[in-house]
Design an enzyme around this catalytic site. Structure first.
Site, PDB file in Angstrom:
ATOM      1  N   ASP A 195     -19.378 -15.055  15.591  1.00 26.66           N
ATOM      2  CA  ASP A 195     -19.737 -14.406  16.848  1.00 26.66           C
ATOM      3  C   ASP A 195     -20.970 -13.540  16.593  1.00 26.66           C
ATOM      4  O   ASP A 195     -20.859 -12.488  15.945  1.00 26.66           O
ATOM      5  CB  ASP A 195     -18.595 -13.520  17.358  1.00 26.66           C
ATOM      6  CG  ASP A 195     -17.430 -14.304  17.925  1.00 26.66           C
ATOM      7  OD1 ASP A 195     -17.333 -15.513  17.640  1.00 26.66           O
ATOM      8  OD2 ASP A 195     -16.610 -13.709  18.649  1.00 26.66           O
ATOM      9  N   LYS A 204     -20.453 -15.365  25.033  1.00 28.64           N
ATOM     10  CA  LYS A 204     -19.430 -14.323  24.996  1.00 28.64           C
ATOM     11  C   LYS A 204     -19.953 -13.089  25.713  1.00 28.64           C
ATOM     12  O   LYS A 204     -21.123 -12.734  25.592  1.00 28.64           O
ATOM     13  CB  LYS A 204     -19.099 -14.008  23.531  1.00 28.64           C
ATOM     14  CG  LYS A 204     -18.131 -12.862  23.300  1.00 28.64           C
ATOM     15  CD  LYS A 204     -17.882 -12.697  21.803  1.00 28.64           C
ATOM     16  CE  LYS A 204     -17.109 -11.421  21.500  1.00 28.64           C
ATOM     17  NZ  LYS A 204     -16.898 -11.237  20.044  1.00 28.64           N
ATOM     18  N   LYS A 217     -16.295 -16.847  26.320  1.00 33.92           N
ATOM     19  CA  LYS A 217     -15.357 -15.891  25.725  1.00 33.92           C
ATOM     20  C   LYS A 217     -15.504 -14.542  26.422  1.00 33.92           C
ATOM     21  O   LYS A 217     -16.586 -13.975  26.488  1.00 33.92           O
ATOM     22  CB  LYS A 217     -15.613 -15.736  24.232  1.00 33.92           C
ATOM     23  CG  LYS A 217     -14.694 -14.715  23.546  1.00 33.92           C
ATOM     24  CD  LYS A 217     -14.898 -14.713  22.040  1.00 33.92           C
ATOM     25  CE  LYS A 217     -14.126 -13.580  21.366  1.00 33.92           C
ATOM     26  NZ  LYS A 217     -14.300 -13.592  19.892  1.00 33.92           N
TER      27      LYS A 217
END
Length: 233
Positions: free
Chosen positions: A92, A158, A193
């Site tokens: 991430d 995300k 996400k």
């Protein structure tokens, strides 16, 4: 939708700067017990997490360039490479928000490309926008960049780190409207996400209804047991 396997959506997270090995091991044990998608940690903890999760379906996820995303692209890419070599199956990474604000989406794209190139599809790459600091137009720009890099290994966009602040004040994490905008922009090309401030089952479900396919939270246990969580993402 309420009958879905919520645990399979959750990236169980411990990203606080004072996290100890004992605390990280506890999070791993919880992830194994409940069948979470991954355990997300800062990159120094990757070897420990990979060892704790070895042989299971739970992935080791490393946060890279976290939480600011403001380091040089080479440093971010190096950290990602180290994390994958240490056993991370997911990365991430935080975008360079300042360069986006400078009107340089090309530098944001180059930053993502640098990380993707080092990973070389050995791990799933998720790109953190830090939505609370961006305009809708900026969110769309980054989502389109990420969708265009799917062939290079970008798999998700995300929302947030959960640590973003403006001045001395905490801003916000995931919102339903941001998740919906991101899903609309990337379509079915990428995962979305939602992370930051998600502490209970209803909030998690609302994000999934809006289009999220992963939930980043330190309150994973509270969510799957339908309690109110006080975890700090």
């Amino acid at each position: 939708m309420d009958k879905i396997n919520l645990a399979s959506f959750i990236d169980h997270t411990i990203l606080k700067q004072d996290a100890t090995d004992e605390q990280v091991k506890k999070v791993c044990a919880q992830a194994l017990k409940h069948g979470f998608a991954s355990v997300c940690v800062n990159s120094c903890h990757v070897p420990l997490v990979a060892a704790e999760l070895k042989g299971s379906a739970v992935k080791t996820c490393a946060a890279v360039g976290f939480p600011l995303g403001a380091m040089c692209a080479a440093a971010k890419a190096f950290e990602a490479g180290c994390a994958v070599n240490d056993g991370a199956g997911e990365i991430d990474m935080v975008i360079n928000v300042g360069q986006l604000k400078n009107g340089r989406p090309d530098l944001v794209e180059n930053d993502i490309k640098a990380v993707a190139a080092v990973i070389n599809k050995r791990a799933l790459l998720k790109v953190i926008l830090e939505t609370c600091l961006l305009t809708d137009e900026e969110k769309i720009i980054v989502c389109k960049i990420c969708a265009s890099l799917k062939s290079e290994g970008v798999g998700f966009v995300k929302t947030s780190t959960g640590f973003a602040a403006s001045g001395a004040s905490f801003t916000s994490g995931a919102t339903v409207s941001d998740v919906a905008l991101m899903r609309k922009t990337v379509g079915a090309a990428l995962g979305v996400k939602a992370s930051g401030g998600i502490k209970d089952k209803q909030t998690a479900l609302s994000m999934i209804h809006a289009g999220a396919t992963r939930i980043g939270t330190s309150a994973g246990v509270a969510i799957v047991t339908d309690q109110t969580g006080a975890g700090v993402y």
